[in-house]
Design a protein around this motif. Structure first.
Motif, PDB file in Angstrom:
ATOM      1  N   ILE A   1       2.282   9.258  -5.623  1.00  0.00           N
ATOM      2  CA  ILE A   1       2.937   7.998  -5.262  1.00  0.00           C
ATOM      3  C   ILE A   1       3.265   8.115  -3.776  1.00  0.00           C
ATOM      4  O   ILE A   1       3.958   9.032  -3.364  1.00  0.00           O
ATOM      5  N   TYR A   2       2.749   7.214  -2.969  1.00  0.00           N
ATOM      6  CA  TYR A   2       3.067   7.285  -1.545  1.00  0.00           C
ATOM      7  C   TYR A   2       4.047   6.175  -1.195  1.00  0.00           C
ATOM      8  O   TYR A   2       3.945   5.053  -1.666  1.00  0.00           O
ATOM      9  N   LEU A   3       5.042   6.571  -0.398  1.00  0.00           N
ATOM     10  CA  LEU A   3       6.228   5.744  -0.195  1.00  0.00           C
ATOM     11  C   LEU A   3       6.603   5.624   1.272  1.00  0.00           C
ATOM     12  O   LEU A   3       6.100   6.358   2.111  1.00  0.00           O
ATOM     13  N   ASP A   4       7.551   4.731   1.535  1.00  0.00           N
ATOM     14  CA  ASP A   4       8.091   4.567   2.885  1.00  0.00           C
ATOM     15  C   ASP A   4       9.333   5.427   3.059  1.00  0.00           C
ATOM     16  O   ASP A   4      10.038   5.719   2.093  1.00  0.00           O
ATOM     17  N   ASP A   5       9.604   5.813   4.293  1.00  0.00           N
ATOM     18  CA  ASP A   5      10.736   6.711   4.569  1.00  0.00           C
ATOM     19  C   ASP A   5      12.048   5.987   4.832  1.00  0.00           C
ATOM     20  O   ASP A   5      13.048   6.609   5.148  1.00  0.00           O
TER      21      ASP A   5
END
Length: 112
Positions: free
Chosen positions: A99-103
């Motif tokens: 799962i790639y996400l925003d910081d």
């Protein structure tokens, strides 16, 4: 998996906290890719030493693909090493989910 930059590293505590401590189902691993050589805040170092966070360093910034690129490289190298040590033949199972996400987002407890 998420990526951050030197200018934002000190502001990602709430995001990481929501992923590491506040999920109803714990992620197998949380990866943080950092572009460039950046000194890590104490909370990142602590979570890394305790095995709660894996920090990857990117020598060059490739943009948004960073969220996925370095984790894929890390995972493929880890799998290849495990197979080599076990003397097994590589097979592709496709069971890793990333799962790639925003910081800069605090994620809800049921994300994972």
């Amino acid at each position: 998996s998420l990526t951050t930059f030197e200018s934002r590293i000190n502001y990602i505590y709430p995001t990481l906290e929501s992923l590491i401590f506040n999920q109803t189902i714990k992620a197998d691993e949380v990866f943080l890719t950092i572009s460039g050589e950046t000194s890590l805040p104490e909370f990142v170092s602590n979570w890394t030493q305790r095995g709660m966070l894996t920090v990857l360093h990117a020598e060059k910034d490739y943009g948004s693909i960073e969220k996925l690129l370095h984790v894929l490289i890390h995972e493929s190298q880890s799998t290849a090493l495990r197979l080599h040590l076990a003397r097994e033949t590589p097979t592709v199972k496709g069971n890793t989910r990333i799962i790639y996400l925003d910081d800069d987002v605090i994620y809800p407890p049921r994300l994972v």
